[in-house]
Design an enzyme around this catalytic site. Sequence first.
Site, PDB file in Angstrom:
ATOM      1  N   ASP A   1      19.262 -36.167 -11.405  1.00 47.57           N
ATOM      2  CA  ASP A   1      19.939 -34.748 -10.646  1.00 47.57           C
ATOM      3  C   ASP A   1      21.222 -35.020 -10.126  1.00 47.57           C
ATOM      4  O   ASP A   1      21.857 -35.711  -9.454  1.00 47.57           O
ATOM      5  CB  ASP A   1      18.985 -34.904  -9.386  1.00 47.57           C
ATOM      6  CG  ASP A   1      19.354 -33.694  -8.405  1.00 47.57           C
ATOM      7  OD1 ASP A   1      20.004 -32.863  -8.942  1.00 47.57           O
ATOM      8  OD2 ASP A   1      18.521 -32.625  -7.735  1.00 47.57           O
TER       9      ASP A   1
ATOM     10  N   GLU B   1      28.087 -32.696  -5.471  1.00 51.02           N
ATOM     11  CA  GLU B   1      26.802 -33.059  -4.286  1.00 51.02           C
ATOM     12  C   GLU B   1      26.549 -34.403  -4.279  1.00 51.02           C
ATOM     13  O   GLU B   1      26.558 -34.325  -3.408  1.00 51.02           O
ATOM     14  CB  GLU B   1      24.703 -32.513  -4.785  1.00 51.02           C
ATOM     15  CG  GLU B   1      24.102 -32.421  -4.165  1.00 51.02           C
ATOM     16  CD  GLU B   1      22.931 -31.932  -4.528  1.00 51.02           C
ATOM     17  OE1 GLU B   1      22.295 -31.068  -5.219  1.00 51.02           O
ATOM     18  OE2 GLU B   1      22.329 -32.342  -3.944  1.00 51.02           O
TER      19      GLU B   1
ATOM     20  N   GLU C   1      10.229 -28.090  -6.534  1.00 48.80           N
ATOM     21  CA  GLU C   1      11.089 -28.113  -5.701  1.00 48.80           C
ATOM     22  C   GLU C   1      10.725 -26.559  -4.737  1.00 48.80           C
ATOM     23  O   GLU C   1      10.874 -26.260  -4.375  1.00 48.80           O
ATOM     24  CB  GLU C   1      12.621 -28.644  -5.337  1.00 48.80           C
ATOM     25  CG  GLU C   1      13.252 -29.498  -6.044  1.00 48.80           C
ATOM     26  CD  GLU C   1      14.561 -29.696  -6.072  1.00 48.80           C
ATOM     27  OE1 GLU C   1      15.463 -28.991  -5.507  1.00 48.80           O
ATOM     28  OE2 GLU C   1      14.958 -30.785  -6.331  1.00 48.80           O
TER      29      GLU C   1
HETATM   30  O1  GCW Z   1      20.072 -31.630  -6.721  1.00 48.13           O
HETATM   31  C1  GCW Z   1      19.133 -30.815  -6.016  1.00 48.13           C
HETATM   32  C2  GCW Z   1      19.673 -30.244  -5.009  1.00 48.13           C
HETATM   33  C3  GCW Z   1      19.580 -28.462  -4.581  1.00 48.13           C
HETATM   34  C4  GCW Z   1      19.541 -27.712  -5.708  1.00 48.13           C
HETATM   35  C5  GCW Z   1      18.667 -28.360  -6.850  1.00 48.13           C
HETATM   36  C6  GCW Z   1      18.266 -27.383  -8.354  1.00 48.13           C
HETATM   37  C7  GCW Z   1      19.518 -25.894  -5.861  1.00 48.13           C
HETATM   38  O2  GCW Z   1      19.808 -31.367  -3.775  1.00 48.13           O
HETATM   39  O3  GCW Z   1      19.553 -28.472  -3.922  1.00 48.13           O
HETATM   40  O4  GCW Z   1      18.298 -26.596  -5.190  1.00 48.13           O
HETATM   41  O5  GCW Z   1      19.305 -29.903  -7.036  1.00 48.13           O
HETATM   42  O6  GCW Z   1      19.404 -28.031  -8.452  1.00 48.13           O
HETATM   43  O7  GCW Z   1      17.613 -26.505  -8.110  1.00 48.13           O
END
Ligand code: GCW
Length: 718
Positions: A382, A410, A305
């Site tokens: 995720d 989240e 990312e």
């Molecule tokens: O789920 C995603 C989140 C990001 C996060 C990423 C991760 C810290 O939206 O905010 O970044 O995972 O786990 O690295």
Amino acid sequence: MPRLISVCLLLLMSATAARAEDGHELWLRYQPVEEQWQTVYRGSATTIVPGESRSPTLDAAQAELVRGLGGMLAQDVPVTQIVTDGSVLIGTPRSSSKIAGLKLPLATAGEEGYLIRSTILYGHAITIIAANKDIGVLYGVFAFLRRIQTRHPLDHLDITDAPKLMVRVLNHWDNLDGSVERGYAGASLWRWQTLPAYRDPRYSEYARANASIGINGAVLNNVNSSADILTGEYIEKVAALAEEFRPWGVRVWLAPRFTAPEEIGGLKTADPLNPEVRAWWQAKVEEIYRQIPDFGGFLIKANSEGQPGPQDYGRSHSDGANMYADLLAPHHGIVMYRAFVYDDPGKDWKLDRVAEAYRIIKPFDGKFRDNVIVQEKEGPLDFQAREPFSPLFGAMPHTQMAVEFPITKEYTGQSSDLSSTGFMYEEIYQSDTCAYGKGSTVARIAEGVYNHPKLTGVAGVANVGNDRNWNGSIFNQANWYAFGRFAWDPDASARTIGGEWTRMTFGNDPVVVAAVVDMLMKSFPALIDYQQPLGLNFLDIDRANTHYGPWLWYNEARRPDWGDVYFHRANETGLGFDRSATGYNSVAQYNPPLKELWSDVRTTPEELLLWFHHVPWVYKLKSGRSLWEELQFRYHRGIATVEEMQKTWSGLKGKIDDERFAAVTQFLVMQHRDAVWFRDAALSYFATFAKQPFSGGYKPKYPLAFYKALPPNAAPPD
Ligand code: GCW
């Protein structure tokens, strides 16, 4: 007379204080036990007998016992060296000659475990809380107090307990500006501006709460890291936090930024194999250990990312991880290297996003140093409400794997929903990877049963912030609690842990306990029903940074796998992502017989149906309902469960203090509103493909156009 008035006033004030609770005390409330239990417990806790030598951790253990027993037994429990009937003797063979003299079988307690035993000493019936190390004594004290908090007897005790995992850390995604990525409980607890001079009392309160559930580490900063955390100025601040945490056995860890040698070190590269880069990191590691001798280590998000990593320099993940590992090893430091990667430069867009971690990380099995733990999210995508376990857990025989669990919600309800993640922890830990024959569960792999690694561990993305109640809502506290208790024993049960938490948080009235445990156990399945039924998935990343809400039609993301449509694949033929052998075949990443079972729509558990298959709208499920009907059924069931939770909770009026009662009541109203939004938006969208009427007179509250027109950061409509 005035004296009488002031006494009355005082009594009145304290009675009010006992009633109004804001949740700050968490599960460590130590309220007086009921009269009949007073008699039971008082005889087994008359005095506290510590050892002759002291340490900050032993002092903390003693103080906790004084506080806990004093509160629950509503009387002072003196600390003395004189053993009498009912004494509680605490310490290690080193700290207490009395414990040394007892020659207790402490071997199985290991480094962090404890032994609690009823015995006779000098003719007196006493209880011993003993351990090999001071931290074990502290954990034993919390366990002893927990018995009282949950109304278990204190006689004839013979308990030895030790954590099954070594590294039990919280990952804080806290930024240095005080914001918290995916945090729903206020701002960061760490007040960087006033550190190291000012020591907010909450630092040690936080560490105490962690110690009470066995958490022994905290990664202080976000994995999307800023290099500044490694400057001399910040290391001093980090050292101050370490000092506050140390008595409670909580080590500090950091998430370093891979490019720190360039950003704050003035080097031209951060290539992990470059000698100057290594030297820079070596000096940095030494600087850290000079100030924090028990520093835990580094947590690394690399080439994921947009974060920098070894691949930017033509190096591999193991080159990156091992550079850190080699530098930390002389200090007994550890690297937790995240497998949450999908940024491979050579990415072929025809690949399945969900198959990425396995595809990228599996080739490195056996290539990491033995002080590296590979940390993989619990599912392959995720932190979704419903995912199968990540296949990587069953595919790395020569690597120590740790599960990364979400505690912050989240994708599991964010700030509003009551959803008990203990359900997910149990489900994932008990999933059978079939890697080493039947019964090779994720729990056993994490425990290192098969490869006997030097290290084992687990990580949880924290839900702690500076809200007065720490976690944003009272029920969110249950998730922090559950994470810690599962870290201690991955084979534990969510129901048992939920029961403990309930008794400690709301008291032992059987009506309250039954009602709250029922809510905890129902809550996660309800969330799955009204957000991701039947394995449906729609990861919402790129639309807005909220990552919340039903935006199933969103298809304008910068890359396809950052939009909702990519994941659910709704079209006129059906719904779901075909990961079977006839589709993307990502199911092949699972061991046999799972890969065969889950490749066939008929032998795939219905919970995961749409995760692995693109299923026709008319496909008949076990219930006899078509996919279209079953989808509606499950959405409705989720909402009905929220309604049941509301009813159950309202039945507790008068049995819970007004403040917490009102707060939970209000949260449940929000949850209901949001659940209806998820259902109505999703079903009205899917109806455009299913081309069938809704069943049973149901009609979404608003037409699809209404939901589509909501602004990106919309609050859920009433
Ligand atoms: O789920 C995603 C989140 C990001 C996060 C990423 C991760 C810290 O939206 O905010 O970044 O995972 O786990 O690295």
